[in-house]
Design an enzyme around this catalytic site. Structure first.
Site, PDB file in Angstrom:
ATOM      1  N   GLU A  40       0.821  -1.203   0.000  1.00  0.00           N
ATOM      2  CA  GLU A  40       0.000   0.000   0.000  1.00  0.00           C
ATOM      3  C   GLU A  40       0.865   1.267   0.000  1.00  0.00           C
ATOM      4  O   GLU A  40       1.841   1.358   0.755  1.00  0.00           O
ATOM      5  CB  GLU A  40      -0.887   0.005   1.250  1.00  0.00           C
ATOM      6  CG  GLU A  40      -1.763   1.227   1.420  1.00  0.00           C
ATOM      7  CD  GLU A  40      -2.461   1.256   2.774  1.00  0.00           C
ATOM      8  OE1 GLU A  40      -3.496   1.949   2.871  1.00  0.00           O
ATOM      9  OE2 GLU A  40      -1.989   0.606   3.731  1.00  0.00           O
ATOM     10  N   LYS A 111      -9.991   2.962  -1.906  1.00  0.00           N
ATOM     11  CA  LYS A 111     -10.169   2.373  -0.577  1.00  0.00           C
ATOM     12  C   LYS A 111     -11.405   2.951   0.114  1.00  0.00           C
ATOM     13  O   LYS A 111     -11.553   4.165   0.242  1.00  0.00           O
ATOM     14  CB  LYS A 111      -8.914   2.638   0.253  1.00  0.00           C
ATOM     15  CG  LYS A 111      -8.886   1.975   1.619  1.00  0.00           C
ATOM     16  CD  LYS A 111      -7.556   2.294   2.290  1.00  0.00           C
ATOM     17  CE  LYS A 111      -7.429   1.684   3.678  1.00  0.00           C
ATOM     18  NZ  LYS A 111      -6.151   2.107   4.313  1.00  0.00           N
ATOM     19  N   CYS A 146      -5.541  -2.785   3.070  1.00  0.00           N
ATOM     20  CA  CYS A 146      -5.125  -2.611   4.466  1.00  0.00           C
ATOM     21  C   CYS A 146      -6.283  -2.603   5.472  1.00  0.00           C
ATOM     22  O   CYS A 146      -6.822  -3.651   5.809  1.00  0.00           O
ATOM     23  CB  CYS A 146      -4.275  -1.343   4.592  1.00  0.00           C
ATOM     24  SG  CYS A 146      -3.240  -1.303   6.086  1.00  0.00           S
TER      25      CYS A 146
END
Length: 282
Positions: A40, A111, A146
């Site tokens: 990431e 995200k 994540c």
């Protein structure tokens, strides 16, 4: 399907250009693999909040350009981790990119769950709205990033969109390594998918990243796990195991309850043809 997770070291002493050159070189070394995965926000630094506005880029910016060339040079599907994307309206997003072996961008995911509570990503970035899966030569790939690992409803949405393999780039804090190990195995087991989670290592923005990138199979068994330092983990995944295990233990068939996505969120998937993200919504 052979996959490699490149666990990059992202330290305060590196520049974005140095990281791009190193990542591209490591990707090109993986010629012969089917899928290569990066962590990431490795170019900008996931914990270097003060540099995000400076380092933000478009989906055709320097990081995407370098990764497209690297995927093409190696002839691999490349999940290029994520970058700080600046949208046309100026909003920043933590956006994951998936390139095919020709170097074409076949899917991108903004995200949804932003980390930081009242600081960092939660206040500096916008949140995505789409649950994204991409058909590939070896199966349907679901995209998450994540902190998303802590939200099982996203992974159930990816399953419903056809995911057989889920890729999770991360910059997970070393202090919560135990959570990382538990959640990666759990998400693989509950969705009966292969889960490939590639975490950065190194220290920047005052945060030590966990490393310990992991590949878990649909039983939740860890096939490979990296250590705390920079390395590349390679594993062979038998994608027929997904259907076999789902047949042998048909828990997904026995689901009773479902949860609708919040307003403004939707599931989408991408057509195999074409060089940019696009597709149907359901």
């Amino acid at each position: 399907m052979r996959a490699s997770l490149i666990q990059l070291s992202v330290d305060a002493s590196d520049t974005a250009d140095e990281r791009r050159r190193r990542a591209a070189s490591l990707v090109r070394d993986r010629a012969g693999d089917d899928l290569v995965v990066l962590p990431e926000l490795w170019a900008a630094g996931a914990w270097s909040y003060d540099g995000w506005d400076r380092d933000a880029e478009a989906l055709d910016g320097p990081t995407a350009e370098a990764m497209s060339a690297a995927a093409r040079g190696a002839g691999v599907w490349l999940h290029a981790g994520s970058l700080v994307e600046r949208d046309r309206d100026g909003t920043l997003y933590n956006t994951a990119l998936l390139f095919d072996p020709a170097g074409d961008l076949r899917g991108h995911y903004r995200k949804i769950h932003r980390y930081g509570f009242d600081t960092g990503e939660a206040t500096l970035m916008g949140g995505g709205h789409d649950i994204v899966t991409v058909p590939t030569d070896f199966g349907v790939v679901g995209l998450a990033v994540c902190y998303d690992l802590r939200f099982p409803e996203l992974f159930r949405g990816l399953l419903d969109a056809g995911a057989e393999l889920i890729v999770v780039p991360a910059a997970w804090p070393a202090a919560r390594l135990g959570h990382w190990r538990l959640l990666t195995r759990t998400r693989a087991l509950e969705e009966q998918v292969f889960l490939l989670a590639c975490c950065a290592t190194g220290t920047h923005g005052g945060m030590r990243q966990a490393g310990h990138s992991v590949v878990a199979d649909p039983w939740g068994t860890v096939l490979r796990e990296a250590g705390p330092d920079a390395e590349t983990v390679t594993v062979d995944c038998d994608m027929t195991e997904v259907s076999r295990i789902r047949t042998e233990l048909p828990v997904l068939r026995d689901r009773v309850l479902s949860v609708e996505a919040p307003e403004g969120h939707r599931v989408r998937w991408h057509a195999v043809t074409g060089s940019a993200a696009g597709g149907a919504v359901r």
